[in-house]
Design a protein around this motif. Structure first.
Motif, short mmCIF file in Angstrom:
data_model
loop_
_atom_site.label_atom_id
_atom_site.label_comp_id
_atom_site.label_asym_id
_atom_site.label_seq_id
_atom_site.Cartn_x
_atom_site.Cartn_y
_atom_site.Cartn_z
N THR A 183 0.84 -1.19 0.00
CA THR A 183 0.00 0.00 0.00
C THR A 183 0.88 1.24 0.00
O THR A 183 2.06 1.20 0.33
CB THR A 183 -0.92 0.04 1.23
OG1 THR A 183 -0.12 0.03 2.43
CG2 THR A 183 -1.85 -1.17 1.24
N ALA A 184 0.26 2.39 -0.35
CA ALA A 184 0.97 3.66 -0.41
C ALA A 184 0.08 4.77 0.14
O ALA A 184 -1.15 4.62 0.21
CB ALA A 184 1.37 3.97 -1.86
N ARG A 185 0.71 5.88 0.52
CA ARG A 185 -0.03 7.03 1.05
C ARG A 185 -0.10 8.08 -0.05
O ARG A 185 0.93 8.60 -0.50
CB ARG A 185 0.64 7.60 2.29
CG ARG A 185 -0.14 8.76 2.93
CD ARG A 185 0.60 9.38 4.10
NE ARG A 185 0.92 8.40 5.12
CZ ARG A 185 2.14 8.03 5.43
NH1 ARG A 185 3.18 8.55 4.80
NH2 ARG A 185 2.36 7.13 6.38
N ARG B 245 -7.68 1.23 -9.35
CA ARG B 245 -6.46 0.53 -8.93
C ARG B 245 -5.68 1.34 -7.89
O ARG B 245 -5.11 0.78 -6.96
CB ARG B 245 -5.59 0.26 -10.16
CG ARG B 245 -6.19 -0.74 -11.14
CD ARG B 245 -5.31 -0.96 -12.35
NE ARG B 245 -4.02 -1.55 -11.98
CZ ARG B 245 -3.05 -1.81 -12.85
NH1 ARG B 245 -3.24 -1.51 -14.14
NH2 ARG B 245 -1.91 -2.35 -12.47
N LEU B 246 -5.66 2.66 -8.05
CA LEU B 246 -4.97 3.47 -7.05
C LEU B 246 -5.69 3.43 -5.71
O LEU B 246 -5.06 3.38 -4.64
CB LEU B 246 -4.83 4.91 -7.55
CG LEU B 246 -3.91 5.12 -8.76
CD1 LEU B 246 -3.89 6.60 -9.15
CD2 LEU B 246 -2.50 4.63 -8.47
N GLY C 61 -7.07 1.93 3.28
CA GLY C 61 -8.34 2.01 2.55
C GLY C 61 -8.86 3.42 2.39
O GLY C 61 -10.04 3.63 2.09
N ALA C 62 -7.97 4.42 2.57
CA ALA C 62 -8.40 5.82 2.47
C ALA C 62 -8.77 6.16 1.04
O ALA C 62 -8.24 5.60 0.08
CB ALA C 62 -7.29 6.73 2.96
N THR C 63 -9.69 7.12 0.90
CA THR C 63 -10.08 7.59 -0.43
C THR C 63 -8.98 8.45 -1.01
O THR C 63 -8.17 9.05 -0.27
CB THR C 63 -11.38 8.40 -0.36
OG1 THR C 63 -11.18 9.51 0.54
CG2 THR C 63 -12.52 7.54 0.16
#
Length: 801
Positions: free
Chosen positions: A601-603, A662-663, A670-672
Motif C-alpha cells: 500500500t501507499a499514502r 487501482r490506485l 483504505g483511504a479515499t
C-alpha cells in the motif's frame, strides 16, 4: 609402508562426502583429468595428492598456524635426518603428473611426541598443535598414519628453507649474481686471502659463510644500522628492497643478468656494509637476499619454531553505537532498492557496450542520476548485477547483405539488456533480490571500488581477474568475526578505521590467509575499499560484522568461491552440494529477518505525491512506475504524479476509471484518494486522445477543428509535412511511429488508431539477453573424460575399492 600406499588405504576409508570435500580443496576433477581414462583409481588419486602442484593448491586455504605446523615438521626432519639430499633422477610421473622426488616422505617422518614437545609451549599450545595435526590430516597435508610418527609431502622438505623465511644457498646466489670483479670485491671485504681466479674466491667466500662461528664473528663487527637490518632479515623474510646494485648494462636485461655494485653506494650505509661482505646478494632489480647459511648461523638453534595457533588480537576497538543494527538494515534495503531501480532503468533504455569493453561514462552518469547514487556505487551495482546474471551483453542480428557485392552491413554494437532471470528476480521479495548480489560480491575475484591507477578513468563491467580479492575479502570477514561482541575497529573523524586499527585488522586477516601478506602498502587501500563495499551491502556496520556478514562468511567457508563464475545463491542448482545449499539457505533466512516483507500500500497526498514506507512490492512498484516518477529514496520512497506521467499511463492503455480504481485499492488504510488527484486524472483523461493517428495512411484526425488547424500551422511539426484534407483530418508523409513521436515531443497527446477505428495500445516488446550463468559442473574448464563434479568423481573412485 610407502606414503602413497598408506594414503590410498586412508582414502578408501573416506565417506563419499569427505572425499568430495577433499577433491574440491584440491580443485579436482578439473586438475586431474589427464590421460585417456582420466583419474580412475584411488591409487592414482594418492599419487596426485602427493605432487607439488596439488599440495600448493591445498595451501591456499590453510591458516598461518596450520602452515607453521607443516613447516615445523620439515624443520624437525632436517634435525633428525639431515638436509634433504640433492641430485639424482626420477622416473616421469603417470598420467602427466610431475614425478615425485626419489625419497619417499615416510623416510623423513619425525616422532610425533618430539614434534609436539618442540612445537608447543604449555598444554594449551599442545592441544592446539594436536588439533592442527588432525585438521591437516583431513586435508591430506599430514600423511597417514601419524599415530607415532608424522610425515608431510616432499614439497615441504624441498622448500623448507623458503617456508622458514630463509634465503637460497650462498654458492648459488653468488654464481647467479656476480662476475669475477664483484666476487673478488666481496672476498676483500671479508678479509680473505687474495685468490687467483673467480672460482677460488667464490669457494673461499662460500666456506667462510658456511661456518656458523665465522658468520657470527663477522656479524658481531657490524655497525649498528647494519646489525639492526641483519636482525630483521634473519627473522625472515630474507629479502629486502635496496639500491646497492645495478645490472651490468644499467638496466634489467633478463634472468641471466649479472649485477654490479652501484657507484657511490645506495645511500644506506648499513645495507652497503652487508653487501660488501656478501651478507646480502642481488636476486633481481633493486632486490637482494640474505643467504641461507647466514640466516641459519644467526638464528637461535635452541629456539622453538614459530607457532601461532590463534590470530593476533585487534585492540583498537570502540563499542558500537545503538544505531548499528538499524544502519545494516538501511544499507541492505537501500542496496536492493537501488539495484532494482538501476535494472528497471536499464530495461527501459539499454546500455551501450564500448568497443574496448565496459560501459560508457555518460551512461554510468545517467544511471547514477536515475538511482540517486554516486558513480562509484553505480559501477559496483552494475558489476554485481552483470556477474549475478541479471544483465548481459546482447548483439542484434547484422543487417542483411545488400548492394552489388551482397556484403552484409557492419555488426551492430552490443547492448546490456536484462537477462531471462531478471523478471523472476523482479517479482521476488527484497531479501531474495539481495541474495544473489551478496553471493556474487562474496566470491567475485575483484574489488570493484578499488581503482589503483589515478590517471585511468574507472568504467563499469570490467572483467574480474584479481586473484587476491577473494582471499582478502574472506580473511577480512574472518578477522572481523574475531572481534568482541558489539565492538568495531576504532574510527577516525571521517568514520574510516584508524591506521592502527587497519594495521591490526590486516595482521589478523593475514593469519587466516597468509597469501595476502605480500600485498604490502597496497593492502590498506584494498582493505578499505573492501570494507566500504561490505558497508553498502549491510555486511558490516561501523566496521563490525553484522548477522548478514556472518552468513556471508559461512558461505565462503563452505567453499563457494571455488566454483566461480558459477555463483551458489545466484541461480545454479545446489542439489548435489548440500553444504553449499545449507550456507545459501542460512544467508537467505538471515536476509529475510533483516528485510521485512514488501509494502503493498501507499499514502496518496493532495500535492500529488505518493509515499511508500519501506520497500514496495513488485506489483505496487509496477503500478506507480506506470503513473508517476520516482523522486527520492531512503526509508520512504516518494513518487510524484503529474499530467505528463498520466498521459504516459493512458498511452499504455490505462483508462481513467480503471486507474482510479487501482490506485484506491492500494491506498494506505483504505483511504479515499485526495480530490486534487482525482481531478487531475479526470482532466488529463478528457484531453487525452483528442487527436488520433490513422495507421493505414498515417492520417491525423480529431473532432476539434481548431486543434487540426493549429497542428497544420505548427512550425515544430514542419518535418511531418502535414496537409489538411478535411476540417478534421490531416495527412503526414512520415510513418505512424515517427508521427506519434514528433507530436508527443511537441507536447501533444495523440493515440494510435487501427483501421477499424479501435485504439491500439502501444507496448514496446521486452528485450531480454540470454542467461550466461553456468552450472557448478560447467563453471571450470574440464580436461579430458570423466565426471565433472567432485561428488560424482568421489563416487566413481570409491567404487574401485
Amino acid at each position: 609402508m610407502k606414503s602413497a600406499t598408506a594414503l590410498k588405504s586412508w582414502l578408501a576409508g573416506r565417506t563419499r562426502e569427505q572425499l568430495a570435500e577433499l577433491l574440491e580443496q584440491r580443485e579436482l576433477p578439473q586438475a586431474a583429468a589427464y590421460g585417456r581414462d582420466g583419474l580412475a583409481t584411488l591409487g592414482q588419486l594418492a599419487d596426485h595428492l602427493l605432487t607439488a602442484s596439488s599440495v600448493s593448491r591445498a595451501l591456499r586455504d590453510v591458516s598461518l598456524g596450520d602452515l607453521q605446523v607443516l613447516v615445523a615438521v620439515a624443520q624437525l626432519a632436517e634435525r633428525v635426518h639431515g638436509p634433504l639430499p640433492t641430485g639424482g633422477t626420477a622416473e616421469p610421473g603417470q598420467f602427466g603428473y610431475p614425478a615425485r622426488a626419489e625419497q619417499d616422505p615416510a623416510e623423513r617422518a619425525v616422532p610425533r611426541e618430539q614434534l609436539l614437545d618442540w612445537l608447543a609451549d604449555g598444554p594449551e599450545q599442545r592441544a592446539a598443535a594436536e588439533d592442527a595435526l588432525e585438521r591437516l590430516t583431513t586435508r591430506a597435508l599430514v600423511l597417514p598414519a601419524h599415530a607415532a610418527k608424522v610425515s608431510v609431502p616432499m614439497l615441504f622438505h624441498q622448500q623448507a628453507a623458503e617456508l622458514q623465511g630463509l634465503g637460497g644457498p650462498v654458492d648459488s646466489l653468488l654464481s647467479a649474481a656476480f662476475n669475477a670483479a664483484e666476487i673478488h670485491r666481496i672476498s676483500d671485504g671479508l678479509g680473505l686471502p687474495k685468490a687467483r681466479t673467480r672460482d677460488v674466491a667464490k669457494r673461499q667466500i662460500t666456506a667462510l659463510l658456511s661456518d656458523p662461528q665465522q658468520v657470527r664473528e663477522v656479524a658481531a663487527g657490524a655497525p649498528g644500522e647494519a646489525r639492526e637490518l641483519l636482525d630483521k632479515l634473519v627473522a625472515g623474510p630474507a629479502r629486502l628492497r635496496t639500491r646497492c646494485f645495478t645490472t651490468q648494462y644499467g638496466y634489467y636485461s633478463g634472468p641471466n643478468s649479472k649485477f654490479l655494485f652501484r657507484p657511490g653506494g645506495s645511500g644506506d650505509p648499513g645495507t652497503d656494509w652487508l653487501a660488501a661482505r656478501g651478507l646480502v646478494v642481488p636476486v633481481g632489480t633493486d632486490l637482494a637476499e640474505l643467504p641461507y647459511e647466514v640466516g641459519r648461523a644467526l638464528r637461535d638453534d635452541d629456539a622453538r619454531p614459530a607457532f601461532q595457533p590463534a590470530p593476533p588480537p585487534v585492540t583498537s576497538l570502540v563499542p558500537l553505537p545503538r544505531t548499528a543494527a538499524g544502519e545494516a538494515h538501511s544499507a541492505a534495503a537501500s542496496a536492493a532498492s537501488r539495484v532494482e531501480l538501476l535494472l528497471r532503468t536499464t530495461a527501459a533504455q539499454p546500455l551501450a557496450v564500448r568497443k574496448a569493453g565496459g560501459i560508457a561514462v555518460r551512461d554510468t552518469k545517467r544511471l547514477a542520476k536515475a538511482i540517486s547514487a554516486p558513480e562509484q556505487q553505480t559501477r559496483l551495482w552494475l558489476d554485481l548485477a552483470a556477474n549475478a546474471d541479471l544483465i548481459a551483453p546482447h548483439r542484434d542480428e547484422p543487417s542483411p547483405a545488400r548492394g552489388r557485392n551482397r556484403r552484409p552491413g557492419p555488426p551492430p554494437p552490443a547492448r546490456m539488456l536484462p537477462t531471462d532471470r531478471y523478471d523472476d528476480w523482479l517479482a521476488a521479495s527484497p531479501a531474495d533480490r539481495l541474495l544473489p548480489l551478496l553471493a556474487t560480491w562474496a566470491i567475485i575475484p575483484e574489488v570493484f571500488s578499488y581503482w589503483p591507477d589515478a590517471d585511468e578513468t574507472p568504467v563499469a563491467l570490467i572483467s574480474p581477474q584479481d586473484p587476491v580479492a577473494v582471499p582478502l575479502r574472506h580473511a577480512l570477514l574472518a578477522a572481523l568475526a574475531q572481534l568482541p561482541p558489539r565492538h568495531g575497529p576504532a574510527p577516525d573523524s571521517g568514520g574510516t578505521p584508524t591506521p592502527k586499527a587497519v594495521a591490526e585488522l590486516l595482521a589478523c586477516a593475514e593469519w587466516f590467509q597468509p597469501a595476502i601478506a605480500g600485498l604490502g602498502q597496497d593492502a590498506v587501500a584494498r582493505a578499505l575499499a573492501t570494507l566500504d563495499e561490505a558497508g553498502l551491502l549491510g555486511v558490516v556496520a561501523h566496521g563490525a560484522l553484522t548477522p548478514v556478514g556472518h552468513a556471508v562468511l559461512a558461505l565462503l567457508n563452505a567453499g563457494a568461491a571455488r566454483h566461480f563464475p558459477a555463483i551458489p545463491g545466484a541461480g545454479p542448482d545446489l542439489t548435489k552440494h548440500p553444504q553449499l545449499a545449507a550456507a545459501v539457505q542460512a544467508l537467505a533466512e538471515t536476509l529475510s529477518q533483516l528485510l521485512p516483507p514488501p509494502q503493498t500500500t501507499a499514502r496518496f497526498q493532495a500535492d500529488l505525491t505518493v509515499t511508500v514506507t519501506g520497500a514496495a512490492s513488485p506489483e505496487l512498484t509496477e503500478l506507480l512506475s506506470a503513473v508517476a516518477d520516482r523522486e527520492s529514496e531512503g526509508h520512504a520512497v516518494v513518487w510524484r504524479i503529474s499530467p505528463a506521467t498520466l498521459r504516459r499511463a493512458f498511452d499504455n492503455g490505462l483508462a481513467a476509471d480503471d486507474l482510479l480504481e487501482r490506485l484506491a485499492a492500494v491506498s494506505e488504510g483504505g483511504a479515499t484518494l485526495p480530490q486534487p488527484l482525482e481531478y487531475t486524472i479526470n482532466d488529463t483523461a478528457r484531453t487525452h486522445g483528442r487527436m488520433r493517428v490513422v495507421r493505414s495512411a498515417c492520417c491525423i484526425r480529431s473532432d476539434d477543428e481548431t486543434l487540426i488547424t493549429e497542428l497544420s500551422k505548427a512550425r515544430t511539426l514542419a518535418k511531418l509535412a502535414l496537409r489538411k484534407i478535411a476540417p478534421t483530418v490531416l495527412i503526414s508523409t512520415a510513418a505512424p511511429d515517427t508521427t506519434l513521436a514528433t507530436l508527443r515531443t511537441a507536447g501533444y497527446a495523440p493515440v494510435l488508431e487501427a483501421e477499424t477505428g479501435t485504439t491500439i495500445i502501444e507496448r514496446a516488446p521486452d528485450e531480454r539477453a540470454a542467461s550466461t550463468m553456468p552450472s557448478l559442473a560447467q563453471a571450470r574448464h574440464h580436461h579430458g573424460p570423466g565426471p565433472q563434479t567432485a561428488p560424482a568423481l568421489a563416487a566413481k573412485l570409491l567404487a574401485t575399492r
